[in-house]
Write a protein that holds these residues in place. Sequence first.
Motif, PDB file in Angstrom:
ATOM      1  N   ILE A 195      22.536  32.189  28.877  1.00  0.00           N
ATOM      2  CA  ILE A 195      21.249  31.656  28.874  1.00  0.00           C
ATOM      3  C   ILE A 195      21.160  30.308  29.304  1.00  0.00           C
ATOM      4  CG2 ILE A 195      19.430  30.832  27.221  1.00  0.00           C
ATOM      5  CD1 ILE A 195      20.484  33.162  25.298  1.00  0.00           C
ATOM      6  N   VAL A 236      12.118  35.697  30.879  1.00  0.00           N
ATOM      7  CA  VAL A 236      11.867  35.771  29.526  1.00  0.00           C
ATOM      8  C   VAL A 236      10.666  36.234  29.433  1.00  0.00           C
ATOM      9  CG1 VAL A 236      12.131  34.932  27.216  1.00  0.00           C
ATOM     10  CG2 VAL A 236      14.223  34.784  28.672  1.00  0.00           C
ATOM     11  N   ARG A 273      14.729  36.497  22.124  1.00  0.00           N
ATOM     12  CA  ARG A 273      15.567  35.250  22.322  1.00  0.00           C
ATOM     13  C   ARG A 273      16.992  35.475  21.609  1.00  0.00           C
ATOM     14  NH1 ARG A 273      13.931  30.912  25.476  1.00  0.00           N
ATOM     15  NH2 ARG A 273      12.065  30.612  25.703  1.00  0.00           N
ATOM     16  N   GLU A 274      16.406  36.129  20.348  1.00  0.00           N
ATOM     17  CA  GLU A 274      17.582  36.507  19.353  1.00  0.00           C
ATOM     18  C   GLU A 274      18.500  37.592  20.000  1.00  0.00           C
ATOM     19  OE1 GLU A 274      15.966  37.523  15.598  1.00  0.00           O
ATOM     20  OE2 GLU A 274      15.186  35.314  15.324  1.00  0.00           O
ATOM     21  N   ARG A 304       8.350  35.939  21.815  1.00  0.00           N
ATOM     22  CA  ARG A 304       9.741  35.271  22.272  1.00  0.00           C
ATOM     23  C   ARG A 304      10.897  35.292  21.243  1.00  0.00           C
ATOM     24  NH1 ARG A 304       7.629  32.311  27.091  1.00  0.00           N
ATOM     25  NH2 ARG A 304       9.591  31.312  27.454  1.00  0.00           N
ATOM     26  N   THR A 305      10.461  35.168  19.916  1.00  0.00           N
ATOM     27  CA  THR A 305      11.555  34.851  18.876  1.00  0.00           C
ATOM     28  C   THR A 305      12.516  36.063  18.948  1.00  0.00           C
ATOM     29  OG1 THR A 305      10.269  33.453  17.841  1.00  0.00           O
ATOM     30  CG2 THR A 305      12.054  34.358  16.482  1.00  0.00           C
TER      31      THR A 305
END
Length: 196
Positions: A43, A14, A29-30, A25-26
């Motif tokens: 994950i 990631v 990650r979504e 990152r947000t």
Amino acid sequence: IEKGTLGPGSTINVKQLTHELNVSRTPLREALAQLEIQGLVTIRPQRGVVINALTYEELVDIFEILGALESQALASVFDQIDDRIINAMYKCNREMALAVKNDQSKQFHEKNIHLHSLFLDLSNNSVLKTTVSNLKLRLFGFAVKRYRKRFKEAIVLEHEMFIDMLRSGQKEKAIRFLKEVHWKFNYPENFIQGGT
């Protein structure tokens, strides 16, 4: 994943991906959470994200669910299927046959999805359409490259028979065929995955 650069069992870093894509990152990650919902990745906190394999058993289960959902959709939209849609389906199927001949897996997959969407898009059931779309992403997303030529040829032949039923107005026969033949997986594992 779709291009095959990341195959089953591969790990997504990631942190590295945020730098490569120049995103925070947000949102990444979504996006990965969405892929996990669709069954494409798992994950693992503090260990990264792993690309899932599609087992033969999962494939059979997905086929069964798609058969139930698509046949239900077809029953509800059958009277809306006109010559324009049927002709578009024939065209898609011819392009699928050409893709098989030319060993173009991505084009085969795209035309296959499009052929089915020609009648599925007539449905007002957005939940059904989203569920079908997510299942097909899991089914065809990266696995299509490993599907044998003879399996793809069988799909093209089944489409031809299905479209002929639509053209001749055989509603019940087409619904049964979609559920009990086209999406009823009766092939051994070595028929679907591997070489040619």
